[in-house]
Design a protein around this motif. Structure first.
Motif, PDB file in Angstrom:
ATOM      1  N   ASP A 114       0.820  -1.216   0.000  1.00 43.53           N
ATOM      2  CA  ASP A 114       0.000   0.000   0.000  1.00 43.53           C
ATOM      3  C   ASP A 114       0.851   1.262   0.000  1.00 43.53           C
ATOM      4  OD1 ASP A 114      -2.255  -1.546   0.012  1.00 43.53           O
ATOM      5  OD2 ASP A 114      -2.635  -1.311   2.154  1.00 43.53           O
ATOM      6  N   ASP A 115       2.126   1.147   0.396  1.00 46.36           N
ATOM      7  CA  ASP A 115       3.025   2.291   0.421  1.00 46.36           C
ATOM      8  C   ASP A 115       3.596   2.608  -0.952  1.00 46.36           C
ATOM      9  OD1 ASP A 115       2.685   2.421   3.151  1.00 46.36           O
ATOM     10  OD2 ASP A 115       4.557   1.366   3.603  1.00 46.36           O
ATOM     11  N   LEU A 116       3.447   1.686  -1.891  1.00 43.07           N
ATOM     12  CA  LEU A 116       4.040   1.858  -3.206  1.00 43.07           C
ATOM     13  C   LEU A 116       3.198   2.791  -4.071  1.00 43.07           C
ATOM     14  CD1 LEU A 116       4.996  -1.844  -3.987  1.00 43.07           C
ATOM     15  CD2 LEU A 116       6.484  -0.029  -3.166  1.00 43.07           C
ATOM     16  N   PRO A 117       3.834   3.514  -4.984  1.00 43.46           N
ATOM     17  CA  PRO A 117       3.060   4.335  -5.919  1.00 43.46           C
ATOM     18  C   PRO A 117       2.246   3.441  -6.855  1.00 43.46           C
ATOM     19  CG  PRO A 117       5.415   4.417  -6.427  1.00 43.46           C
ATOM     20  CD  PRO A 117       5.253   3.628  -5.170  1.00 43.46           C
ATOM     21  N   GLU A 118       1.220   3.968  -7.421  1.00 50.84           N
ATOM     22  CA  GLU A 118       0.315   3.191  -8.273  1.00 50.84           C
ATOM     23  C   GLU A 118       1.059   2.453  -9.384  1.00 50.84           C
ATOM     24  OE1 GLU A 118      -2.951   2.371  -8.049  1.00 50.84           O
ATOM     25  OE2 GLU A 118      -2.833   3.311  -6.082  1.00 50.84           O
ATOM     26  N   TRP A 119       2.034   3.099  -9.999  1.00 50.64           N
ATOM     27  CA  TRP A 119       2.726   2.483 -11.122  1.00 50.64           C
ATOM     28  C   TRP A 119       3.578   1.293 -10.706  1.00 50.64           C
ATOM     29  CZ3 TRP A 119       8.066   2.505 -11.196  1.00 50.64           C
ATOM     30  CH2 TRP A 119       8.684   3.402 -10.349  1.00 50.64           C
ATOM     31  N   ARG A 120       3.868   1.147  -9.404  1.00 46.63           N
ATOM     32  CA  ARG A 120       4.680   0.027  -8.919  1.00 46.63           C
ATOM     33  C   ARG A 120       3.831  -1.136  -8.416  1.00 46.63           C
ATOM     34  NH1 ARG A 120      10.474  -0.009  -8.573  1.00 46.63           N
ATOM     35  NH2 ARG A 120       9.921  -1.747  -7.293  1.00 46.63           N
ATOM     36  N   LYS A 121       2.536  -0.942  -8.278  1.00 46.24           N
ATOM     37  CA  LYS A 121       1.670  -2.004  -7.767  1.00 46.24           C
ATOM     38  C   LYS A 121       1.337  -3.001  -8.879  1.00 46.24           C
ATOM     39  CE  LYS A 121      -0.385   0.855  -4.195  1.00 46.24           C
ATOM     40  NZ  LYS A 121      -1.588   1.474  -3.680  1.00 46.24           N
ATOM     41  N   GLY A 122       1.280  -4.259  -8.482  1.00 41.87           N
ATOM     42  CA  GLY A 122       0.887  -5.393  -9.270  1.00 41.87           C
ATOM     43  C   GLY A 122       0.971  -5.344 -10.688  1.00 41.87           C
TER      44      GLY A 122
END
Length: 68
Positions: free
Chosen positions: A60-68
């Motif tokens: 949840d701490d990651l920016p959107e572009w780094r998620k899944g």
């Protein structure tokens, strides 16, 4: 686990961050934990810096572009 790093002549914050954490972008974290040494830009040999482990990042701490 916190550890330390002893400088060599010519070290800078970004060089130390790269050596300790693998990436220069962690220099701000390194600087936060070594506040009394912020007057140094280029280090002489023999200065001991605190090098605590990087905090674990949760997905949840990651920016959107780094998620899944």
């Amino acid at each position: 686990m916190a550890s330390t790093y002893r400088t060599i002549q010519g070290d800078t914050w970004d060089i130390i961050a790269k050596k300790v954490y693998g990436e220069e972008r962690h220099l701000d974290y390194l600087m936060e934990h070594n506040f009394p040494l912020l007057d140094y830009f280029i280090f002489p040999a023999g200065i001991e810096l605190q090098t605590p482990d990087l905090p674990n990042r949760q997905p949840d701490d990651l920016p959107e572009w780094r998620k899944g």
